[in-house]
Design a protein around this motif. Structure first.
Motif, PDB file in Angstrom:
ATOM      1  N   ALA A   1       0.830  -1.211   0.000  1.00 38.27           N
ATOM      2  CA  ALA A   1       0.000   0.000   0.000  1.00 38.27           C
ATOM      3  C   ALA A   1       0.862   1.258   0.000  1.00 38.27           C
ATOM      4  O   ALA A   1       0.534   2.251  -0.660  1.00 38.27           O
ATOM      5  CB  ALA A   1      -0.928  -0.004   1.223  1.00 38.27           C
ATOM      6  N   TYR A   2       1.971   1.202   0.714  1.00 35.63           N
ATOM      7  CA  TYR A   2       2.850   2.373   0.776  1.00 35.63           C
ATOM      8  C   TYR A   2       3.527   2.612  -0.573  1.00 35.63           C
ATOM      9  O   TYR A   2       3.674   3.752  -1.019  1.00 35.63           O
ATOM     10  CB  TYR A   2       3.895   2.201   1.903  1.00 35.63           C
ATOM     11  CG  TYR A   2       4.620   3.489   2.208  1.00 35.63           C
ATOM     12  CD1 TYR A   2       3.914   4.664   2.463  1.00 35.63           C
ATOM     13  CD2 TYR A   2       6.017   3.540   2.249  1.00 35.63           C
ATOM     14  CE1 TYR A   2       4.571   5.852   2.727  1.00 35.63           C
ATOM     15  CE2 TYR A   2       6.691   4.729   2.520  1.00 35.63           C
ATOM     16  CZ  TYR A   2       5.957   5.886   2.757  1.00 35.63           C
ATOM     17  OH  TYR A   2       6.620   7.076   3.018  1.00 35.63           O
ATOM     18  N   LEU A   3       3.907   1.537  -1.244  1.00 34.85           N
ATOM     19  CA  LEU A   3       4.463   1.680  -2.598  1.00 34.85           C
ATOM     20  C   LEU A   3       3.426   2.277  -3.555  1.00 34.85           C
ATOM     21  O   LEU A   3       3.747   3.118  -4.396  1.00 34.85           O
ATOM     22  CB  LEU A   3       4.921   0.318  -3.134  1.00 34.85           C
ATOM     23  CG  LEU A   3       6.359  -0.098  -2.825  1.00 34.85           C
ATOM     24  CD1 LEU A   3       6.608  -1.510  -3.335  1.00 34.85           C
ATOM     25  CD2 LEU A   3       7.372   0.869  -3.440  1.00 34.85           C
ATOM     26  N   GLN A   4       2.197   1.825  -3.396  1.00 38.31           N
ATOM     27  CA  GLN A   4       1.121   2.398  -4.230  1.00 38.31           C
ATOM     28  C   GLN A   4       1.042   3.908  -4.002  1.00 38.31           C
ATOM     29  O   GLN A   4       0.976   4.693  -4.956  1.00 38.31           O
ATOM     30  CB  GLN A   4      -0.217   1.731  -3.861  1.00 38.31           C
ATOM     31  CG  GLN A   4      -1.409   2.355  -4.589  1.00 38.31           C
ATOM     32  CD  GLN A   4      -2.734   1.695  -4.212  1.00 38.31           C
ATOM     33  OE1 GLN A   4      -2.768   0.685  -3.503  1.00 38.31           O
ATOM     34  NE2 GLN A   4      -3.835   2.266  -4.679  1.00 38.31           N
ATOM     35  N   HIS A   5       1.087   4.305  -2.743  1.00 42.42           N
ATOM     36  CA  HIS A   5       1.007   5.718  -2.365  1.00 42.42           C
ATOM     37  C   HIS A   5       2.206   6.506  -2.920  1.00 42.42           C
ATOM     38  O   HIS A   5       2.049   7.585  -3.496  1.00 42.42           O
ATOM     39  CB  HIS A   5       0.942   5.807  -0.838  1.00 42.42           C
ATOM     40  CG  HIS A   5       1.117   7.190  -0.296  1.00 42.42           C
ATOM     41  ND1 HIS A   5       0.170   8.182  -0.466  1.00 42.42           N
ATOM     42  CD2 HIS A   5       2.140   7.754   0.410  1.00 42.42           C
ATOM     43  CE1 HIS A   5       0.612   9.300   0.095  1.00 42.42           C
ATOM     44  NE2 HIS A   5       1.792   9.074   0.640  1.00 42.42           N
ATOM     45  N   LEU A   6       3.405   5.954  -2.782  1.00 44.25           N
ATOM     46  CA  LEU A   6       4.620   6.641  -3.245  1.00 44.25           C
ATOM     47  C   LEU A   6       4.644   6.826  -4.761  1.00 44.25           C
ATOM     48  O   LEU A   6       5.223   7.788  -5.270  1.00 44.25           O
ATOM     49  CB  LEU A   6       5.873   5.849  -2.820  1.00 44.25           C
ATOM     50  CG  LEU A   6       6.260   5.882  -1.347  1.00 44.25           C
ATOM     51  CD1 LEU A   6       7.394   4.898  -1.080  1.00 44.25           C
ATOM     52  CD2 LEU A   6       6.677   7.292  -0.929  1.00 44.25           C
ATOM     53  N   CYS A   7       4.040   5.876  -5.466  1.00 42.88           N
ATOM     54  CA  CYS A   7       4.117   5.898  -6.931  1.00 42.88           C
ATOM     55  C   CYS A   7       2.968   6.676  -7.577  1.00 42.88           C
ATOM     56  O   CYS A   7       2.954   6.846  -8.795  1.00 42.88           O
ATOM     57  CB  CYS A   7       4.121   4.476  -7.474  1.00 42.88           C
ATOM     58  SG  CYS A   7       5.639   3.612  -7.061  1.00 42.88           S
ATOM     59  N   TYR A   8       2.000   7.128  -6.766  1.00 37.84           N
ATOM     60  CA  TYR A   8       0.850   7.809  -7.356  1.00 37.84           C
ATOM     61  C   TYR A   8       1.296   9.122  -7.993  1.00 37.84           C
ATOM     62  O   TYR A   8       1.851  10.000  -7.326  1.00 37.84           O
ATOM     63  CB  TYR A   8      -0.214   8.068  -6.281  1.00 37.84           C
ATOM     64  CG  TYR A   8      -1.436   8.783  -6.820  1.00 37.84           C
ATOM     65  CD1 TYR A   8      -2.289   8.151  -7.720  1.00 37.84           C
ATOM     66  CD2 TYR A   8      -1.717  10.094  -6.437  1.00 37.84           C
ATOM     67  CE1 TYR A   8      -3.397   8.800  -8.228  1.00 37.84           C
ATOM     68  CE2 TYR A   8      -2.825  10.749  -6.938  1.00 37.84           C
ATOM     69  CZ  TYR A   8      -3.663  10.104  -7.831  1.00 37.84           C
ATOM     70  OH  TYR A   8      -4.770  10.749  -8.335  1.00 37.84           O
ATOM     71  N   MET A   9       1.104   9.251  -9.298  1.00 37.31           N
ATOM     72  CA  MET A   9       1.437  10.471 -10.043  1.00 37.31           C
ATOM     73  C   MET A   9       2.900  10.899  -9.851  1.00 37.31           C
ATOM     74  O   MET A   9       3.201  12.080  -9.841  1.00 37.31           O
ATOM     75  CB  MET A   9       0.518  11.635  -9.611  1.00 37.31           C
ATOM     76  CG  MET A   9      -0.965  11.350  -9.736  1.00 37.31           C
ATOM     77  SD  MET A   9      -1.521  11.255 -11.437  1.00 37.31           S
ATOM     78  CE  MET A   9      -1.794  12.972 -11.806  1.00 37.31           C
ATOM     79  N   ASP A  10       3.781   9.940  -9.660  1.00 33.53           N
ATOM     80  CA  ASP A  10       5.189  10.285  -9.407  1.00 33.53           C
ATOM     81  C   ASP A  10       6.101   9.396 -10.252  1.00 33.53           C
ATOM     82  O   ASP A  10       6.535   8.323  -9.814  1.00 33.53           O
ATOM     83  CB  ASP A  10       5.490  10.119  -7.904  1.00 33.53           C
ATOM     84  CG  ASP A  10       6.860  10.682  -7.519  1.00 33.53           C
ATOM     85  OD1 ASP A  10       7.790  10.603  -8.342  1.00 33.53           O
ATOM     86  OD2 ASP A  10       6.990  11.180  -6.384  1.00 33.53           O
ATOM     87  N   ASP A  11       6.408   9.840 -11.461  1.00 31.25           N
ATOM     88  CA  ASP A  11       7.205   9.012 -12.386  1.00 31.25           C
ATOM     89  C   ASP A  11       8.596   8.659 -11.871  1.00 31.25           C
ATOM     90  O   ASP A  11       9.033   7.516 -12.028  1.00 31.25           O
ATOM     91  CB  ASP A  11       7.295   9.685 -13.766  1.00 31.25           C
ATOM     92  CG  ASP A  11       5.969   9.591 -14.519  1.00 31.25           C
ATOM     93  OD1 ASP A  11       5.160   8.704 -14.165  1.00 31.25           O
ATOM     94  OD2 ASP A  11       5.729  10.384 -15.441  1.00 31.25           O
ATOM     95  N   PRO A  12       9.329   9.603 -11.245  1.00 29.95           N
ATOM     96  CA  PRO A  12      10.641   9.216 -10.707  1.00 29.95           C
ATOM     97  C   PRO A  12      10.546   8.064  -9.698  1.00 29.95           C
ATOM     98  O   PRO A  12      11.379   7.145  -9.717  1.00 29.95           O
ATOM     99  CB  PRO A  12      11.149  10.492 -10.041  1.00 29.95           C
ATOM    100  CG  PRO A  12      10.465  11.601 -10.790  1.00 29.95           C
ATOM    101  CD  PRO A  12       9.110  11.065 -11.140  1.00 29.95           C
ATOM    102  N   ASN A  13       9.530   8.091  -8.829  1.00 31.20           N
ATOM    103  CA  ASN A  13       9.359   6.988  -7.875  1.00 31.20           C
ATOM    104  C   ASN A  13       8.983   5.685  -8.569  1.00 31.20           C
ATOM    105  O   ASN A  13       9.376   4.602  -8.127  1.00 31.20           O
ATOM    106  CB  ASN A  13       8.321   7.341  -6.806  1.00 31.20           C
ATOM    107  CG  ASN A  13       8.939   8.100  -5.645  1.00 31.20           C
ATOM    108  OD1 ASN A  13      10.163   8.188  -5.538  1.00 31.20           O
ATOM    109  ND2 ASN A  13       8.096   8.659  -4.782  1.00 31.20           N
TER     110      ASN A  13
END
Length: 353
Positions: A11-23
């Motif tokens: 879930a945290y990876l999902q959150h970090l990657c939301y609308m964030d291409d570098p992540n």
């Protein structure tokens, strides 16, 4: 780690990657995609739900094709399809089809999706959600899952002759799509994305339709007078490519007869004309208009008997004025598809007059 830790990490990876291409890229380069794919087979619902959420974000966006390839390389398509078959929960189906829809925009993954996913998507989602049933037709379910699934087929249906062949041969697919369009017209519910996707798939599968009988039909000399007086080659457009490619006609054909009705025959039955004209007359969505005009453009481009019948049916259904009216539209793509459809319809001498 226990299930709660796995679920929270995903879930945290999902959150970090939301609308964030570098992540998204960082997650891939640090080797985060294979473990997420592995979690799709986990028995705990929260774990595989959150893994899906992370993969959906990681695969979203045209600039993230490397992530899409990495999901595929880790066995992601098979794992997603396995999950789709075993889950009854609509939110999981939504996530799974959302990931595959994201992946299906990547050109070099289309073949994998056609080979590993399409049959299950058609039998588990498209047919049941469409409401089509040969004996007991029902309501169409205008769900997000259906939107995603039809979006996948729309994307992969543009992947050349192999894709067209595989999808045309999918039992129940063409009938389901045509049924959805008929229901949408009846209920005046034609502006939505599902209808748009369905018409785009049908347009793509109608491209080079005569190839089912003769794959080299356009390499043969054009018949000088088919039974509808055609003289010049039609031109066809596929897959939202924007540009039609000129196609010469095929050899002169006898009556179109086969022992049984092959599954793809519904694509070029004259009664499809009624649905396409109804959309062209009433729809305001330019994507759907372009696709409906493109379907007629493709069906009218060939020299076999079904194309001869389509050209005559458009005239009998008073379709020519509907098409001419659309030439006034301010959307170039639509005008282009309509103009080419008219040009192909003019192969029939009576339409030309």
């Amino acid at each position: 780690p226990n299930n709660a830790i796995k679920a929270n990490a995903a879930a945290y990876l999902q959150h970090l990657c939301y609308m964030d291409d570098p992540n998204k890229q960082r997650t891939r380069t640090l080797g985060g995609i294979p473990p997420l794919v592995k979690l799709l087979g986990h028995e705990n619902t929260d774990v595989f739900r959150n893994a899906c959420g992370a993969l959906r974000n990681l695969s979203y966006g045209r600039q993230n094709d490397e992530n899409k390839r990495a999901i595929n390389a880790a066995g992601g398509i098979q794992a997603l399809i396995h999950l789709l078959r075993r889950t009854a929960e609509s939110d999981i189906k939504e996530l799974v089809t959302g990931i595959i829809w994201n992946m299906s925009s990547c050109e070099d993954l289309k073949r994998f999706i056609i080979d590993d996913a399409v049959l299950v998507i058609v039998s588990y989602i498209i047919i049941p959600h469409s409401g089509w049933d040969p004996t007991n037709p029902g309501e169409t379910c205008w769900s997000t899952v259906f939107r995603n699934a039809s979006g996948i087929l729309r994307n992969v249906s543009s992947a050349g002759e192999y894709a067209r062949k595989k999808l045309r041969e999918c039992e129940g697919l063409v009938d389901s799509l045509l049924y959805v369009i008929r229901i949408a017209i009846e209920k005046s519910n034609i502006g939505n994305k599902i209808v748009e996707n369905c018409v785009c798939i049908l347009r793509n599968l109608s491209y080079r339709c005569q190839e089912v009988e003769d794959p080299n039909y356009d390499k043969n000399p054009i018949p000088h007078h088919g039974s509808d007086g055609g003289m010049s080659g039609g031109s066809e457009g596929t897959a939202g490519s924007g540009s039609g490619r000129a196609a010469a006609g095929g050899r002169r054909q006898g009556p179109f007869e086969r022992e049984r009705r092959p599954v793809e025959d519904g694509l070029w039955q004259p009664d499809v004309v009624h649905s396409y004209l109804a959309l062209l007359q009433s729809c305001s969505n330019p994507e759907t208009l372009e696709a409906a005009a493109g379907a007629l453009q493709n069906l009218a481009a060939c020299y076999w008997q079904p194309s001869i019948e389509i050209r005559a049916t458009v005239r009998k259904e008073k379709g020519l004025p509907i098409l001419v009216e659309l030439l006034r539209m301010e959307v170039d793509r639509v005008v282009c598809a309509v103009a080419t459809a008219l040009r192909n319809l003019a192969i029939d001498q009576r339409n030309k007059e």
